[in-house]
Design a protein around this motif. Structure first.
Motif, PDB file in Angstrom:
ATOM      1  N   LEU A  23       0.778  -0.999  -0.023  1.00 25.15           N
ATOM      2  CA  LEU A  23      -0.095   0.080   0.127  1.00 25.15           C
ATOM      3  C   LEU A  23       0.971   1.171  -0.049  1.00 25.15           C
ATOM      4  O   LEU A  23       2.018   1.334   0.668  1.00 25.15           O
ATOM      5  N   LEU A  24       0.103   2.350  -0.470  1.00 21.99           N
ATOM      6  CA  LEU A  24       1.002   3.856  -0.307  1.00 21.99           C
ATOM      7  C   LEU A  24      -0.126   4.388   0.590  1.00 21.99           C
ATOM      8  O   LEU A  24      -1.024   4.531   0.300  1.00 21.99           O
ATOM      9  N   GLN A  43       4.348  12.431   5.662  1.00 23.01           N
ATOM     10  CA  GLN A  43       5.070  11.636   4.632  1.00 23.01           C
ATOM     11  C   GLN A  43       4.172  10.599   3.806  1.00 23.01           C
ATOM     12  O   GLN A  43       3.305  10.002   4.677  1.00 23.01           O
ATOM     13  N   ILE A  44       4.754  10.374   2.573  1.00 21.07           N
ATOM     14  CA  ILE A  44       3.964   9.317   1.903  1.00 21.07           C
ATOM     15  C   ILE A  44       4.812   8.104   1.930  1.00 21.07           C
ATOM     16  O   ILE A  44       6.155   7.996   1.703  1.00 21.07           O
ATOM     17  N   LYS A  45       4.400   6.894   2.451  1.00 16.26           N
ATOM     18  CA  LYS A  45       5.240   5.501   2.453  1.00 16.26           C
ATOM     19  C   LYS A  45       4.380   4.446   2.066  1.00 16.26           C
ATOM     20  O   LYS A  45       3.211   4.536   2.114  1.00 16.26           O
ATOM     21  N   ARG A  46       5.287   3.370   1.732  1.00 16.65           N
ATOM     22  CA  ARG A  46       4.672   2.188   1.503  1.00 16.65           C
ATOM     23  C   ARG A  46       4.301   1.301   2.653  1.00 16.65           C
ATOM     24  O   ARG A  46       4.948   1.777   3.853  1.00 16.65           O
ATOM     25  N   ALA A  47       3.436   0.530   2.878  1.00 17.37           N
ATOM     26  CA  ALA A  47       2.964  -0.178   3.905  1.00 17.37           C
ATOM     27  C   ALA A  47       2.334  -1.327   3.616  1.00 17.37           C
ATOM     28  O   ALA A  47       1.553  -1.705   2.586  1.00 17.37           O
ATOM     29  N   LEU A  48       2.515  -2.138   4.651  1.00 14.08           N
ATOM     30  CA  LEU A  48       1.653  -3.659   4.724  1.00 14.08           C
ATOM     31  C   LEU A  48       0.315  -3.284   5.068  1.00 14.08           C
ATOM     32  O   LEU A  48      -0.005  -2.423   5.773  1.00 14.08           O
ATOM     33  N   VAL A  49      -0.450  -4.335   5.127  1.00 18.21           N
ATOM     34  CA  VAL A  49      -1.869  -4.036   5.471  1.00 18.21           C
ATOM     35  C   VAL A  49      -1.704  -4.579   6.892  1.00 18.21           C
ATOM     36  O   VAL A  49      -0.927  -5.329   7.391  1.00 18.21           O
ATOM     37  N   SER A  50      -2.290  -3.972   7.769  1.00 17.38           N
ATOM     38  CA  SER A  50      -1.989  -3.723   9.351  1.00 17.38           C
ATOM     39  C   SER A  50      -3.103  -3.108  10.195  1.00 17.38           C
ATOM     40  O   SER A  50      -4.038  -2.145   9.692  1.00 17.38           O
ATOM     41  N   GLY A  51      -3.274  -3.443  11.260  1.00 15.29           N
ATOM     42  CA  GLY A  51      -4.246  -3.101  12.153  1.00 15.29           C
ATOM     43  C   GLY A  51      -4.604  -3.901  13.420  1.00 15.29           C
ATOM     44  O   GLY A  51      -3.973  -5.066  13.623  1.00 15.29           O
TER      45      GLY A  51
END
Length: 177
Positions: A49-50, A57-65
């Motif tokens: 994800l972005l 800041q714009i960063k990439r990420a995993l699905v998380s919660g």
């Protein structure tokens, strides 16, 4: 005895209650590396994800919660995949999911590779194949599919925040990639 129904009966805390809990308790999370697989079960793509962070800041990420009170891990995985990738993602979560890693996020940088300035969190990390149409939802700006080799490139890894690059590399190693 009269039973009182509160918002916490449904797994939600008011923002001030969540802040108080984060100051005192480790919070349980799930991290998900969504993947596409071919007919033989070989991983062909990794979804990242972005997101725009609280700091802008714009960063990439995993699905998380978070895992909610009285919520099964499997349900949390399904909820977060749907929340971030859309209701048509069609995740294939096994009946008894097993994490490939456990990540400990600390508010103090450097304790582990994982950092979350808000809290101490313990995250169970999973690889989840998705078969349907994925579209970024909620606060996700974009979903990009990378080949396993592309996902391992330094230019992609540096875009991941809070140590999630370490989780991505662990996921790829777990998959034999």
């Amino acid at each position: 005895m009269t039973e009182v129904t509160t918002a916490t009966d449904f797994g939600w805390l008011a923002p001030e209650e969540m802040d108080a809990a984060r100051e005192r308790l480790p919070i349980v999370y799930v991290d998900v590396v969504p993947v596409r697989v071919d007919d033989q079960g070989t991983v062909t793509a990794v979804g990242l994800l972005l997101r725009a962070g609280a700091d802008g800041q714009i960063k990439r990420a995993l699905v998380s919660g978070r895992v909610l009170y009285h919520e099964r891990i499997r349900s949390a995985l399904l909820r977060h995949v749907e929340k971030d990738l859309g209701p048509l993602a069609l995740p294939r979560i096994p009946p008894a999911p097993q994490p490939f890693a456990v990540a400990e996020y600390f508010p103090t940088p450097g304790v582990t590779p994982f950092h979350d300035p808000r809290q101490h969190a313990v995250s169970l990390a999973y690889v989840v194949p998705v078969e349907g149409d994925c579209a970024p939802q909620q606060d996700a700006l974009e979903l990009t599919w990378f080949s396993p080799d592309e996902a391992r490139e330094a230019a992609v890894l540096v875009e991941l925040a809070n140590g999630q690059s370490t989780l991505l590399l662990q996921a790829l190693a777990h998959l034999g990639l």
